[in-house]
Design an enzyme around this catalytic site. Structure first.
Site, PDB file in Angstrom:
ATOM      1  N   THR A  82      27.158 -19.827   3.282  1.00 48.54           N
ATOM      2  CA  THR A  82      26.816 -21.072   3.839  1.00 48.54           C
ATOM      3  C   THR A  82      27.097 -21.128   4.901  1.00 48.54           C
ATOM      4  O   THR A  82      26.723 -22.370   5.740  1.00 48.54           O
ATOM      5  CB  THR A  82      27.116 -22.851   2.534  1.00 48.54           C
ATOM      6  OG1 THR A  82      25.850 -22.203   1.362  1.00 48.54           O
ATOM      7  CG2 THR A  82      26.795 -23.858   2.698  1.00 48.54           C
ATOM      8  N   SER A  98      24.899 -15.110  -4.115  1.00 46.02           N
ATOM      9  CA  SER A  98      24.293 -15.095  -5.741  1.00 46.02           C
ATOM     10  C   SER A  98      22.801 -13.780  -5.545  1.00 46.02           C
ATOM     11  O   SER A  98      23.093 -13.277  -6.759  1.00 46.02           O
ATOM     12  CB  SER A  98      23.563 -16.008  -5.590  1.00 46.02           C
ATOM     13  OG  SER A  98      22.213 -16.457  -4.536  1.00 46.02           O
ATOM     14  N   THR A 109      30.416 -19.462  -1.598  1.00 44.84           N
ATOM     15  CA  THR A 109      30.341 -20.128  -2.951  1.00 44.84           C
ATOM     16  C   THR A 109      30.272 -19.406  -4.429  1.00 44.84           C
ATOM     17  O   THR A 109      31.999 -19.613  -5.530  1.00 44.84           O
ATOM     18  CB  THR A 109      30.696 -21.330  -2.457  1.00 44.84           C
ATOM     19  OG1 THR A 109      29.834 -21.602  -2.934  1.00 44.84           O
ATOM     20  CG2 THR A 109      31.589 -21.901  -1.135  1.00 44.84           C
TER      21      THR A 109
END
Length: 338
Positions: free
Chosen positions: A12, A61, A91
């Site tokens: 991000t 992910s 994260t």
């Protein structure tokens, strides 16, 4: 001169909004340099940094074990040229990467600090600048021979960390271990908690993505579910998340028999608790004692991320199953209480 290498892997922190949601932005290197220069980092005496952007950026992910090998090799290739390292990472799987790096880089003598952000750096209210600036100063100015996560005023041992909030700035914590440092007006480093540099780093391993699986017990779980997880020849390790102090559904004999057969054929099975705080005490209840009888290893206070990556790391070393079972219950780099 203190030199720090920033490695941008994705996440991000380096994204920008689009009609499809957040996507990686171009020119992130220049944005980081501008931001850090505006904060006077390059004006500090005896301090400089470089930055490498990975060729294939990772949405965390989508992280796979091969990414750990590539990152470990990148760190090792640059190890002698820098005094510390900052890894910018998404994260969602940051705690997995921090845990794996701690096992791969055992014997390290320099800090490796992972950080990122909940809001991209290009956004007005981003937490990225503070996280990046502090991680950079920690990596360049402090003797921290560990892999750590720095996020929102907390320096955490990497293999003790978990993402505990999906949207809060205080996204990470270490439920069963104190923070290594609290960062406010001052940086309060808990020197007594830090690992001692011991030995030298070994080779960076490659991983079989099919070698390790995770299964969480739940009320009414069927032995067929466990059989499906165990039913492939590549599986060499299973992380089993049970209730409370490590209690399985032992009134389900088919489930227990399936675990026993897998253990007897050489699958290493590690039992950790589903609870975010606390430890497995396998045998405190009769249900847990059943696992002792069939050769399941109690995982103590390992996080899920540390349990999964430690199992992967040990299997990559081509150790025997007995050696793996012994090492799973032995602290290697501060990942569990001995």
């Amino acid at each position: 001169m203190s030199r720090v290498l920033i490695i941008y892997t994705g996440g991000t922190i380096g994204m920008q909004p689009s009609e499809q949601g957040y996507v990686p932005m171009s020119g992130f290197n220049e944005l980081v340099a501008t931001e850090l220069n505006s904060r006077g980092i390059n004006g500090l005496p005896d301090f400089e940094f470089d930055m490498i952007e990975c060729q294939q950026l990772i949405d965390s992910s989508n992280l796979v074990p091969d990414d750990w090998t590539r990152l470990g090799n990148r760190l090792k290739q640059n190890w002698n040229d820098y005094d510390g390292f900052v890894v910018l990472h998404g994260t969602d799987t940051m705690a997995y990467t921090a845990s794996m790096l701690s096992f791969m880089l055992q014997g390290m003598d320099k800090p490796v600090i992972l950080t990122g952000s909940q809001i991209p750096m290009v956004e007005l209210r981003s937490d990225a600048p503070d996280n990046l600036t502090t991680a950079l100063l920690l990596a360049g100015n402090y003797d921290i021979p560990e892999v750590c996560i720095y996020f929102n005023g907390r320096l955490l041992r990497g293999n003790r960390s978990s993402k505990v909030k999906s949207s809060g700035f205080d996204a990470f914590n270490s439920p069963n271990f104190p923070w290594l440092a609290s960062v406010g007006i001052d940086i309060e480093l808990q020197q007594s908690l830090l690992l001692e540099q011991n030995g030298s780093m070994g080779e960076i391993p490659a991983f079989d993505p099919d070698a390790v699986s995770i299964l969480q017990t739940y009320p009414g779980i069927s032995a067929r579910i466990l059989e499906a997880v165990l039913d492939h020849s590549s599986l060499k390790g299973l992380v089993l998340q049970t209730y409370g102090a490590g209690n399985p559904p032992d009134a389900n004999p088919a489930f227990i028999d399936c675990l026993q057969r897998a253990s007897e054929r050489g699958v290493a099975i590690l039992n950790i608790t589903q609870c975010p705080h606390g430890s497995v005490s396998q045998g405190a209840y009769a249900t847990g004692a059943t696992l002792n009888r069939i050769g399941v290893v109690p995982g103590g206070d390992l996080t899920l991320e540390a349990a999964f990556t430690k199992m992967h790391y040990l299997i990559s070393q081509s150790r025997s199953v007995d050696e793996i079972r012994t090492a799973l219950r032995t602290p290697l780099c501060g990942e569990l209480n001995g």
